[in-house]
Design an enzyme around this catalytic site. Structure first.
Site, mmCIF file in Angstrom:
data_model
loop_
_atom_site.group_PDB
_atom_site.id
_atom_site.type_symbol
_atom_site.label_atom_id
_atom_site.label_comp_id
_atom_site.label_asym_id
_atom_site.label_seq_id
_atom_site.Cartn_x
_atom_site.Cartn_y
_atom_site.Cartn_z
ATOM 1 N N GLU A 221 -1.446 6.787 6.570
ATOM 2 C CA GLU A 221 -0.967 6.450 7.917
ATOM 3 C C GLU A 221 0.535 6.258 7.783
ATOM 4 O O GLU A 221 1.001 5.190 7.381
ATOM 5 C CB GLU A 221 -1.654 5.162 8.401
ATOM 6 C CG GLU A 221 -3.165 5.289 8.575
ATOM 7 C CD GLU A 221 -3.550 6.034 9.855
ATOM 8 O OE1 GLU A 221 -2.713 6.144 10.767
ATOM 9 O OE2 GLU A 221 -4.685 6.529 9.919
ATOM 10 N N CYS A 255 5.407 1.865 14.304
ATOM 11 C CA CYS A 255 5.299 3.248 13.831
ATOM 12 C C CYS A 255 5.208 4.251 14.959
ATOM 13 O O CYS A 255 5.689 5.366 14.836
ATOM 14 C CB CYS A 255 4.105 3.386 12.906
ATOM 15 S SG CYS A 255 2.569 2.841 13.661
HETATM 16 P P1 NAD Z 1 6.656 0.972 2.682
HETATM 17 O O1 NAD Z 1 6.127 2.322 2.414
HETATM 18 O O2 NAD Z 1 7.969 0.590 2.142
HETATM 19 O O3 NAD Z 1 5.636 -0.171 2.214
HETATM 20 C C1 NAD Z 1 4.277 -0.213 2.601
HETATM 21 C C2 NAD Z 1 3.429 -0.750 1.481
HETATM 22 O O4 NAD Z 1 3.583 0.115 0.371
HETATM 23 C C3 NAD Z 1 3.792 -2.150 0.988
HETATM 24 O O5 NAD Z 1 2.616 -2.912 0.820
HETATM 25 C C4 NAD Z 1 4.439 -1.906 -0.345
HETATM 26 O O6 NAD Z 1 4.198 -2.947 -1.267
HETATM 27 C C5 NAD Z 1 3.763 -0.651 -0.801
HETATM 28 N N1 NAD Z 1 4.528 0.126 -1.772
HETATM 29 C C6 NAD Z 1 5.866 0.106 -1.995
HETATM 30 N N2 NAD Z 1 6.183 0.949 -2.998
HETATM 31 C C7 NAD Z 1 5.031 1.520 -3.419
HETATM 32 C C8 NAD Z 1 4.694 2.481 -4.424
HETATM 33 N N3 NAD Z 1 5.622 3.053 -5.198
HETATM 34 N N4 NAD Z 1 3.410 2.845 -4.544
HETATM 35 C C9 NAD Z 1 2.459 2.308 -3.759
HETATM 36 N N5 NAD Z 1 2.718 1.394 -2.797
HETATM 37 C C10 NAD Z 1 3.979 1.001 -2.622
HETATM 38 O O7 NAD Z 1 6.638 0.905 4.259
HETATM 39 P P2 NAD Z 1 7.189 -0.239 5.168
HETATM 40 O O8 NAD Z 1 8.666 -0.246 5.150
HETATM 41 O O9 NAD Z 1 6.472 -1.524 4.868
HETATM 42 O O10 NAD Z 1 6.679 0.286 6.591
HETATM 43 C C11 NAD Z 1 7.457 1.075 7.419
HETATM 44 C C12 NAD Z 1 6.964 2.501 7.469
HETATM 45 O O11 NAD Z 1 5.573 2.524 7.685
HETATM 46 C C13 NAD Z 1 7.551 3.290 8.621
HETATM 47 O O12 NAD Z 1 7.846 4.591 8.202
HETATM 48 C C14 NAD Z 1 6.442 3.298 9.648
HETATM 49 O O13 NAD Z 1 6.491 4.371 10.559
HETATM 50 C C15 NAD Z 1 5.248 3.368 8.778
HETATM 51 N N6 NAD Z 1 4.097 2.822 9.484
HETATM 52 C C16 NAD Z 1 3.086 3.653 9.795
HETATM 53 C C17 NAD Z 1 1.997 3.154 10.503
HETATM 54 C C18 NAD Z 1 0.848 4.027 10.907
HETATM 55 O O14 NAD Z 1 -0.151 3.482 11.360
HETATM 56 N N7 NAD Z 1 0.915 5.334 10.754
HETATM 57 C C19 NAD Z 1 1.958 1.801 10.842
HETATM 58 C C20 NAD Z 1 3.020 0.997 10.474
HETATM 59 C C21 NAD Z 1 4.073 1.510 9.772
#
Ligand code: NAD
Length: 476
Positions: A221, A255
């Site tokens: 997602e 998002c």
């Molecule tokens: P992010 O990808 O930085 O972090 C999300 C999660 O990923 C956190 O729990 C983090 O600990 C984990 N993470 C970080 N590095 C990782 C790695 N190398 N391997 C595995 N996991 C890792 O995202 P964010 O900044 O928290 O969220 C913002 C982004 O998420 C935006 O692009 C937004 O559009 C998207 N988003 C999508 C949805 C959806 O439903 N499609 C919903 C909310 C946010």
């Protein structure tokens, strides 16, 4: 670089938790429906009974998150998803009879939805409770066991969820692992029966790679730039409200928020002024307004201000709601901001904004707007405003996106009967309602042959009976 002692111990905890969940799943591979309903009720009660604690934790993590928005987008959405799953569980889990073709007759064919097993859920900070508990609801409805890694950017909310879930579920059914991005990466390196990730496209790519090593199915997602297409006839009065609501809710850290607007005709400034007027009605004050959410971290605050400054340095017309800029800055808030016709090479037109900034770009025609959308990555959401159903249909036929709302913003994701997910760079797989249940289930095909079976007639040595049957099969 070596890990801190805390990170190392968070990482070390993951393997034994997965092993415990696997053993528990092996002991009870089909969780009874009554127990699943109780699990779902526990999640619903967790959200409703702890609204105050949850709102307080998210508010502290953000340095200011509207409690009213938390009620709507975390508590109500979660409770509704749990109720919907509970009410429909019997229907979703019922074996589905399907027709049997002549080739396989006589016999009975059906599909059983069975739990995949032990699943991993990785969630982001922007809606930290909804985006953790709604996937968990789908996993529990399917009868899975789940290990959760919430975001390190909302540590109080993550700790609170860990405690509230531990009070209600044994760790061999639901467990939370907290920690930084290294913990998240180590988490995703484990073998799960399904990995469900919500977050950025950049990290989503490495999550998909990690899952591929185990051939684990994965739901991504992700994010991206969700466009709004405004037909020339869409009345300003009607579109200003949904645009301002969608863009400035949670200070744009959503998002599916409208990321930029393509306005057919020459009215980008008129649209921009209408959006700002509406934002001033929503938020008469920004700096000390409890209903206007802060930017989650200094890094994101600096990133968004750099986007504004870059546009300013290029002479872009910027409209901002008339607020006390210093008071806003003291509380890490950015006033609702509209940018008129920024050039395509600016960061604000290339990167997902994820903040309260809305570029509005004039475009010559609906076709030009669709071509603009198609020139970029496939977005998570697309919005079209038009009173002409032919225009709406044309936009739907000419573009791709995860989901669509027509003449409003973001509402498609509030309907549990609609699958929610992205396409291409905005993600793969989907959830919400039955689609979420299916994401965490294996659709197992079962064919029960009749006592006497036609396959006896199509076995060697192939003779006249075989020829007759095979001729029939070619025609049926
Ligand atoms: P992010 O990808 O930085 O972090 C999300 C999660 O990923 C956190 O729990 C983090 O600990 C984990 N993470 C970080 N590095 C990782 C790695 N190398 N391997 C595995 N996991 C890792 O995202 P964010 O900044 O928290 O969220 C913002 C982004 O998420 C935006 O692009 C937004 O559009 C998207 N988003 C999508 C949805 C959806 O439903 N499609 C919903 C909310 C946010």
């Amino acid at each position: 670089m070596p890990h801190s002692r805390e990170t190392a111990s968070d990482i070390a905890a993951i393997g034994p938790l997965i092993a415990a969940q696997r053993a528990a799943f092996a002991r009870q591979p089909r969780r009874p429906l009554a127990d699943r309903r109780a699990d779902l009720l526990a999640i619903e009660r967790l959200a409703l009974d702890h609204e105050g604690d949850i709102a307080e934790a998210i508010d502290a993590d953000f340095g200011g998150r509207s409690r009213n928005e938390t009620r709507l987008v975390e508590i109500a959405v979660t409770a509704q998803a749990a109720r919907h799953a509970r009410a429909n569980l019997a229907r979703w889990t019922a074996p589905q009879a399907v027709p049997t073709p002549l080739m396989a007759a006589p016999g009975r064919s059906r599909i059983r939805h069975e739990p995949k097993g032990v699943v991993g859920i990785v969630s982001p900070w922007n809606y930290p409770v909804q985006l953790t508990l709604v996937p968990l609801i789908a996993a529990l409805a399917a009868g899975c066991r789940a290990l959760i890694k919430p975001s390190e950017l909302t540590p109080r909310t993550s700790a609170l969820m860990a405690q509230l879930l531990a009070d209600r579920f044994p760790t061999d059914q639901v467990a939370v692992v907290t920690g930084d991005a290294d913990v998240a990466a180590a988490f995703c390196a484990h073998r799960f029966d399904h990995l469900f990730y919500t977050g950025s496209t950049r990290v989503g790519r490495s999550v998909a790679e990690a899952a591929a090593r185990h051939l684990s199915p994965v739901t991504l997602e992700l994010g991206g730039k969700s466009p709004v297409i405004l037909d020339a006839d869409a009345p300003l009065k009607r579109l200003a409200h949904p645009l301002a609501w969608g863009r400035f809710l949670n200070a744009g850290q959503t998002c599916v928020a409208p990321d930029y607007v393509l306005a057919v005709g020459d009215r980008s400034e008129a649209v921009g002024r209408a959006v700002i007027r509406q934002a001033e009605i929503f938020y008469p004050e920004v700096g000390a307004n409890d209903d206007y959410t802060a930017i989650v971290s200094d890094r994101h605050y600096a990133r968004l201000n750099a986007m504004i400054e870059e546009a300013r340095s290029r002479g872009v017309q910027i409209l901002q709601a008339g607020h006390d800029a210093q008071a806003a800055a003291r509380t890490r808030r950015i006033p609702p901001t509209v940018l008129i016709d920024p050039p395509a090479d600016l960061a604000i037109m290339r990167e997902e904004i994820f903040g309260p900034l809305l570029p509005i770009v004039s475009t010559a025609s609906i076709d030009a707007a669709c071509a603009h959308v198609n020139a970029g990555e496939r977005p998570l959401a697309l919005y079209v405003f038009s009173d002409d159903p032919r225009v709406v249909r044309h936009v739907l036929d000419a573009t791709h996106s995860g989901g669509v709302t027509v003449n409003a913003t973001m509402l498609h994701l509030t309907n549990e009967n609609l699958p929610f997910g992205g396409v291409g760079e905005s993600g793969s797989g989907a959830y919400h309602g039955q689609r979420g249940f299916e994401e965490f289930s294996h659709a197992r095909s079962v064919f029960e042959a009749g006592r006497w079976h036609a396959s006896r007639l199509v076995a060697p040595p192939y003779g006249a009976v075989f020829r007759m049957i095979s001729r029939l099969a070619l025609r049926s």
